[in-house]
Design an enzyme around this catalytic site. Sequence first.
Site, PDB file in Angstrom:
ATOM      1  N   ASN A 241      31.716 -30.088  -2.719  1.00 45.54           N
ATOM      2  CA  ASN A 241      30.272 -29.974  -2.906  1.00 45.54           C
ATOM      3  C   ASN A 241      29.822 -28.519  -3.087  1.00 45.54           C
ATOM      4  O   ASN A 241      28.652 -28.204  -2.999  1.00 45.54           O
ATOM      5  CB  ASN A 241      29.510 -30.619  -1.737  1.00 45.54           C
TER       6      ASN A 241
ATOM      7  N   HIS B 190      30.714 -25.930  -1.146  1.00 44.32           N
ATOM      8  CA  HIS B 190      30.544 -25.099   0.059  1.00 44.32           C
ATOM      9  C   HIS B 190      31.596 -23.989   0.106  1.00 44.32           C
ATOM     10  O   HIS B 190      32.688 -24.120  -0.446  1.00 44.32           O
ATOM     11  CB  HIS B 190      30.501 -25.936   1.347  1.00 44.32           C
TER      12      HIS B 190
ATOM     13  N   GLU C 175      27.131 -25.276   3.929  1.00 41.46           N
ATOM     14  CA  GLU C 175      26.906 -26.512   3.197  1.00 41.46           C
ATOM     15  C   GLU C 175      25.663 -26.407   2.312  1.00 41.46           C
ATOM     16  O   GLU C 175      24.800 -25.553   2.554  1.00 41.46           O
ATOM     17  CB  GLU C 175      26.722 -27.667   4.196  1.00 41.46           C
TER      18      GLU C 175
HETATM   19  C1  GLP Z   1      36.978 -26.653   4.318  1.00 43.76           C
HETATM   20  C2  GLP Z   1      36.826 -25.192   4.753  1.00 43.76           C
HETATM   21  C3  GLP Z   1      36.653 -24.275   3.574  1.00 43.76           C
HETATM   22  C4  GLP Z   1      37.600 -24.688   2.482  1.00 43.76           C
HETATM   23  C5  GLP Z   1      37.192 -26.032   1.927  1.00 43.76           C
HETATM   24  C6  GLP Z   1      38.169 -26.608   0.925  1.00 43.76           C
HETATM   25  O1  GLP Z   1      36.040 -27.522   4.824  1.00 43.76           O
HETATM   26  N1  GLP Z   1      35.793 -24.967   5.719  1.00 43.76           N
HETATM   27  O2  GLP Z   1      36.857 -22.930   3.980  1.00 43.76           O
HETATM   28  O3  GLP Z   1      37.585 -23.763   1.429  1.00 43.76           O
HETATM   29  O4  GLP Z   1      36.903 -26.961   2.945  1.00 43.76           O
HETATM   30  O5  GLP Z   1      39.286 -27.142   1.542  1.00 43.76           O
HETATM   31  P1  GLP Z   1      40.635 -27.464   0.771  1.00 43.76           P
HETATM   32  O6  GLP Z   1      41.244 -26.161   0.438  1.00 43.76           O
HETATM   33  O7  GLP Z   1      41.453 -28.230   1.767  1.00 43.76           O
HETATM   34  O8  GLP Z   1      40.260 -28.252  -0.426  1.00 43.76           O
END
Ligand code: GLP
Length: 243
Positions: A136, A138, A143
């Site tokens: 999304n 973030h 968020e």
């Molecule tokens: C998580 C973390 C982020 C991260 C994102 C993507 O919730 N808080 O710092 O960049 O989600 O995660 P992933 O790399 O597992 O796709």
Amino acid sequence: MRIEIVKDYEAMSKRAAYIIASQIVIKPDCVLGLPTGSTPMGVYGELVKMYQEGIISFSQVTAINLDEYYGLDKDNEQSYNFFMREHLFKHVDIKEENIHVPDGKAVDVEAECRRYDNIIKKVGGIDLQLLGIGVNGHIGFNEPGEYFEPLTHLVELAEETIKANSRFFPSIEDVPTRAISIGIKGILGAKKILLMANGEKKAEAIYQMIKGKVTPQLPASVLQLHPDVIVLIDERAAALLRE
Ligand code: GLP
């Protein structure tokens, strides 16, 4: 923003590790802002290899983690503190006192958030901020919302985030619903930012981040305002940019 498109996850991880390693070589006592998630696992593996080969040392490096689940103890295997130790810290020569992760068990959350912002100030700011991106849009756990939260704060996680992150937990009910995250000011305050993304699941967020307008509805779009950002993505995450 400088956009670098590489073939796949492995190429992305290697390239990111080189950028981080060069930061450490140029400034051995640098401050690294670090994320968790599946995106940086490969980079951390590469950095551990480079450390073992004697190419880099973390002996003077300070690590400031982006975020932590609220309610999880640092020894909980699902905590970001645990993740960082497993994937990076325990394999390299970083000093314990130079490792910083928000305390997910803090009783006074507000005081913990202020303490964390003060650490960033005290170490002189972040030299290189490594980032992943949520589906999304973030960054950290900032968020989508009505405005950009500037400081470290307690976040109510979005449904989408809870769903996406449930793959690391026994069931979706086990995913914490809140987290402590560095704010947008903390991230934009970094001298240099390196955002990574791989896979088609991230293609829409990457497209909006680069081509869309700057909006707190897609927190990563704020990176358009920063003067020194590298967006390092694989071909699948870059899919929509080519259309
Ligand atoms: C998580 C973390 C982020 C991260 C994102 C993507 O919730 N808080 O710092 O960049 O989600 O995660 P992933 O790399 O597992 O796709």
